[in-house]
Design a protein around this motif. Structure first.
Motif, PDB file in Angstrom:
ATOM      1  N   MET A 215      34.114 -64.611  48.491  1.00  0.00           N
ATOM      2  CA  MET A 215      34.630 -65.777  47.793  1.00  0.00           C
ATOM      3  C   MET A 215      34.633 -65.537  46.273  1.00  0.00           C
ATOM      4  SD  MET A 215      34.951 -68.624  50.172  1.00  0.00           S
ATOM      5  CE  MET A 215      34.966 -69.842  48.920  1.00  0.00           C
ATOM      6  N   HIS A 216      34.987 -64.315  45.869  1.00  0.00           N
ATOM      7  CA  HIS A 216      35.036 -64.022  44.439  1.00  0.00           C
ATOM      8  C   HIS A 216      36.130 -64.818  43.752  1.00  0.00           C
ATOM      9  CE1 HIS A 216      32.142 -60.919  45.113  1.00  0.00           C
ATOM     10  NE2 HIS A 216      32.910 -60.349  46.007  1.00  0.00           N
ATOM     11  N   GLY A 217      37.213 -65.087  44.460  1.00  0.00           N
ATOM     12  CA  GLY A 217      38.285 -65.900  43.892  1.00  0.00           C
ATOM     13  C   GLY A 217      37.812 -67.307  43.595  1.00  0.00           C
ATOM     14  N   ALA A 218      36.965 -67.831  44.459  1.00  0.00           N
ATOM     15  CA  ALA A 218      36.417 -69.168  44.240  1.00  0.00           C
ATOM     16  C   ALA A 218      35.572 -69.199  42.969  1.00  0.00           C
ATOM     17  CB  ALA A 218      35.597 -69.600  45.457  1.00  0.00           C
ATOM     18  N   THR A 219      34.832 -68.130  42.735  1.00  0.00           N
ATOM     19  CA  THR A 219      34.016 -68.054  41.518  1.00  0.00           C
ATOM     20  C   THR A 219      34.914 -68.008  40.286  1.00  0.00           C
ATOM     21  OG1 THR A 219      32.351 -66.844  42.777  1.00  0.00           O
ATOM     22  CG2 THR A 219      32.159 -66.773  40.385  1.00  0.00           C
ATOM     23  N   SER A 220      36.023 -67.288  40.365  1.00  0.00           N
ATOM     24  CA  SER A 220      36.967 -67.227  39.244  1.00  0.00           C
ATOM     25  C   SER A 220      37.551 -68.599  38.955  1.00  0.00           C
ATOM     26  CB  SER A 220      38.105 -66.249  39.561  1.00  0.00           C
ATOM     27  OG  SER A 220      37.619 -64.948  39.730  1.00  0.00           O
ATOM     28  N   ILE A 221      37.913 -69.314  40.000  1.00  0.00           N
ATOM     29  CA  ILE A 221      38.470 -70.654  39.827  1.00  0.00           C
ATOM     30  C   ILE A 221      37.427 -71.580  39.218  1.00  0.00           C
ATOM     31  CG2 ILE A 221      39.357 -72.689  41.042  1.00  0.00           C
ATOM     32  CD1 ILE A 221      40.624 -70.678  43.055  1.00  0.00           C
ATOM     33  N   TRP A 222      36.208 -71.509  39.736  1.00  0.00           N
ATOM     34  CA  TRP A 222      35.136 -72.363  39.223  1.00  0.00           C
ATOM     35  C   TRP A 222      34.882 -72.081  37.748  1.00  0.00           C
ATOM     36  CZ3 TRP A 222      30.273 -71.161  37.258  1.00  0.00           C
ATOM     37  CH2 TRP A 222      29.429 -72.247  37.051  1.00  0.00           C
ATOM     38  N   LEU A 223      34.810 -70.793  37.384  1.00  0.00           N
ATOM     39  CA  LEU A 223      34.572 -70.407  35.992  1.00  0.00           C
ATOM     40  C   LEU A 223      35.680 -70.951  35.082  1.00  0.00           C
ATOM     41  CD1 LEU A 223      32.775 -68.769  34.070  1.00  0.00           C
ATOM     42  CD2 LEU A 223      34.193 -66.777  34.590  1.00  0.00           C
ATOM     43  N   SER A 224      36.922 -70.846  35.524  1.00  0.00           N
ATOM     44  CA  SER A 224      38.051 -71.356  34.748  1.00  0.00           C
ATOM     45  C   SER A 224      37.998 -72.876  34.633  1.00  0.00           C
ATOM     46  CB  SER A 224      39.365 -70.937  35.399  1.00  0.00           C
ATOM     47  OG  SER A 224      39.447 -69.545  35.475  1.00  0.00           O
ATOM     48  N   ALA A 225      37.591 -73.534  35.714  1.00  0.00           N
ATOM     49  CA  ALA A 225      37.479 -75.003  35.696  1.00  0.00           C
ATOM     50  C   ALA A 225      36.382 -75.449  34.743  1.00  0.00           C
ATOM     51  CB  ALA A 225      37.207 -75.528  37.106  1.00  0.00           C
ATOM     52  N   VAL A 226      35.285 -74.706  34.713  1.00  0.00           N
ATOM     53  CA  VAL A 226      34.202 -75.026  33.775  1.00  0.00           C
ATOM     54  C   VAL A 226      34.695 -74.821  32.349  1.00  0.00           C
ATOM     55  CG1 VAL A 226      31.924 -74.280  32.947  1.00  0.00           C
ATOM     56  CG2 VAL A 226      32.318 -74.621  35.392  1.00  0.00           C
ATOM     57  N   LEU A 227      35.444 -73.745  32.110  1.00  0.00           N
ATOM     58  CA  LEU A 227      35.974 -73.482  30.772  1.00  0.00           C
ATOM     59  C   LEU A 227      36.875 -74.619  30.295  1.00  0.00           C
ATOM     60  CD1 LEU A 227      36.547 -71.594  28.322  1.00  0.00           C
ATOM     61  CD2 LEU A 227      38.460 -70.690  29.650  1.00  0.00           C
ATOM     62  N   VAL A 228      37.784 -75.053  31.140  1.00  0.00           N
ATOM     63  CA  VAL A 228      38.748 -76.069  30.720  1.00  0.00           C
ATOM     64  C   VAL A 228      38.087 -77.443  30.518  1.00  0.00           C
ATOM     65  CG1 VAL A 228      39.612 -76.936  32.952  1.00  0.00           C
ATOM     66  CG2 VAL A 228      41.182 -76.721  31.043  1.00  0.00           C
ATOM     67  N   SER A 229      36.937 -77.659  31.137  1.00  0.00           N
ATOM     68  CA  SER A 229      36.284 -78.963  31.028  1.00  0.00           C
ATOM     69  C   SER A 229      34.969 -78.927  30.245  1.00  0.00           C
ATOM     70  CB  SER A 229      36.004 -79.506  32.430  1.00  0.00           C
ATOM     71  OG  SER A 229      35.093 -78.660  33.103  1.00  0.00           O
ATOM     72  N   ALA A 230      34.596 -77.779  29.730  1.00  0.00           N
ATOM     73  CA  ALA A 230      33.252 -77.543  29.193  1.00  0.00           C
ATOM     74  C   ALA A 230      32.767 -78.596  28.197  1.00  0.00           C
ATOM     75  CB  ALA A 230      33.181 -76.165  28.563  1.00  0.00           C
ATOM     76  N   PHE A 231      33.581 -78.971  27.273  1.00  0.00           N
ATOM     77  CA  PHE A 231      33.109 -79.870  26.219  1.00  0.00           C
ATOM     78  C   PHE A 231      33.372 -81.335  26.548  1.00  0.00           C
ATOM     79  CE2 PHE A 231      34.049 -75.764  24.244  1.00  0.00           C
ATOM     80  CZ  PHE A 231      32.769 -75.449  23.829  1.00  0.00           C
ATOM     81  N   ARG A 232      33.798 -81.589  27.769  1.00  0.00           N
ATOM     82  CA  ARG A 232      34.132 -82.953  28.177  1.00  0.00           C
ATOM     83  C   ARG A 232      33.175 -83.494  29.227  1.00  0.00           C
ATOM     84  NH1 ARG A 232      40.511 -81.503  28.907  1.00  0.00           N
ATOM     85  NH2 ARG A 232      40.798 -80.727  26.817  1.00  0.00           N
ATOM     86  N   LEU A 233      32.222 -82.684  29.658  1.00  0.00           N
ATOM     87  CA  LEU A 233      31.324 -83.078  30.739  1.00  0.00           C
ATOM     88  C   LEU A 233      30.083 -83.791  30.214  1.00  0.00           C
ATOM     89  CD1 LEU A 233      31.280 -79.741  32.795  1.00  0.00           C
ATOM     90  CD2 LEU A 233      32.651 -81.765  33.253  1.00  0.00           C
ATOM     91  N   ASN A 234      29.714 -84.884  30.893  1.00  0.00           N
ATOM     92  CA  ASN A 234      28.412 -85.469  30.587  1.00  0.00           C
ATOM     93  C   ASN A 234      27.364 -84.722  31.410  1.00  0.00           C
ATOM     94  OD1 ASN A 234      28.115 -86.685  33.199  1.00  0.00           O
ATOM     95  ND2 ASN A 234      29.306 -88.465  32.522  1.00  0.00           N
ATOM     96  N   THR A 235      26.123 -85.078  31.278  1.00  0.00           N
ATOM     97  CA  THR A 235      25.045 -84.335  31.937  1.00  0.00           C
ATOM     98  C   THR A 235      25.182 -84.339  33.453  1.00  0.00           C
ATOM     99  OG1 THR A 235      23.578 -84.906  30.115  1.00  0.00           O
ATOM    100  CG2 THR A 235      22.532 -84.105  32.124  1.00  0.00           C
ATOM    101  N   LEU A 236      25.458 -85.482  34.039  1.00  0.00           N
ATOM    102  CA  LEU A 236      25.576 -85.572  35.497  1.00  0.00           C
ATOM    103  C   LEU A 236      26.776 -84.772  36.006  1.00  0.00           C
ATOM    104  CD1 LEU A 236      24.304 -86.783  38.008  1.00  0.00           C
ATOM    105  CD2 LEU A 236      25.747 -88.792  37.687  1.00  0.00           C
TER     106      LEU A 236
END
Length: 194
Positions: free
Chosen positions: A1-22
């Motif tokens: 599931m390396h592709g899933a990790t790539s997608i997750w990493l990209s999703a974290v990047l695009v949302s990184a500064f918009r996430l609250n703690t939860l």
């Protein structure tokens, strides 16, 4: 599931500064839950730790879904990945969509739709190369080109990047690195265009 990790990493990047703690905790727990779910379904490791990880992640996502209808919609790919757990190919496609969850916390629905559609298209491109099935390649490219044309025409050129693995006949390792690169590039484009 390396592709899933790539997608997750990209999703974290695009949302990184918009996430609250939860939302951040739900996003981080997700990648562990995907691995634990994979262990439970395919490896037969029915450890309490894997079940606990999945339940904690589901609880965190469920709490954040109370404030965000996009998160609640992740019940659909979750149900489909469970329904298709005996068909590894379909399971991977739907489970990979789950890894876009961090992007669902972005306030702009257009950005969320664009990211999910591009990530899904990249999964279909990978599926096409791995299983030598051009139908999924065509579906992925058609899906993203239509959505990007309707939502933000400036992102339509990324459609061509989805076709390159087929044109250049990428092998699996090269394909994974290439898809990671274009997912990260797409995330950067969403940040700068958004």
């Amino acid at each position: 599931m390396h592709g899933a990790t790539s997608i997750w990493l990209s999703a974290v990047l695009v949302s990184a500064f918009r996430l609250n703690t939860l939302e951040f905790l739900a996003s981080v727990s997700l990648i562990f839950a995907i691995a634990s779910g994979h262990n439970i379904i395919f490896k037969g490791n029915k450890s309490r730790i894997d079940y606990a990880v999945v339940l904690i992640s589901a609880a965190l996502a469920g709490i954040t879904a109370l404030d965000n209808p996009f998160v609640a919609m992740y019940a659909i790919p979750l149900a489909l990945s469970v329904a298709f757990r005996k068909d590894f190919r379909k399971y991977v496609i739907f489970a990979s969509v789950l890894t876009t969850l961090p992007a669902a916390y972005i306030a702009d629905p257009k950005t969320v739709i664009l990211f999910i559609s591009f990530a899904f298209a990249s999964v279909l491109v990978a599926d096409s190369r791995i299983y030598s099935d051009r139908r999924t390649l065509i579906a992925g490219i058609a899906l993203f080109s239509l959505i990007s044309a309707l939502v933000n025409y400036r992102l339509v050129p990324f459609t061509f990047l989805l076709a390159i693995p087929e044109v250049l006949d990428f092998k699996t390792k090269t394909l994974g690195l290439y898809l990671l690169a274009i997912l990260l590039g797409f995330s950067a484009a969403l940040i700068f265009m958004g």
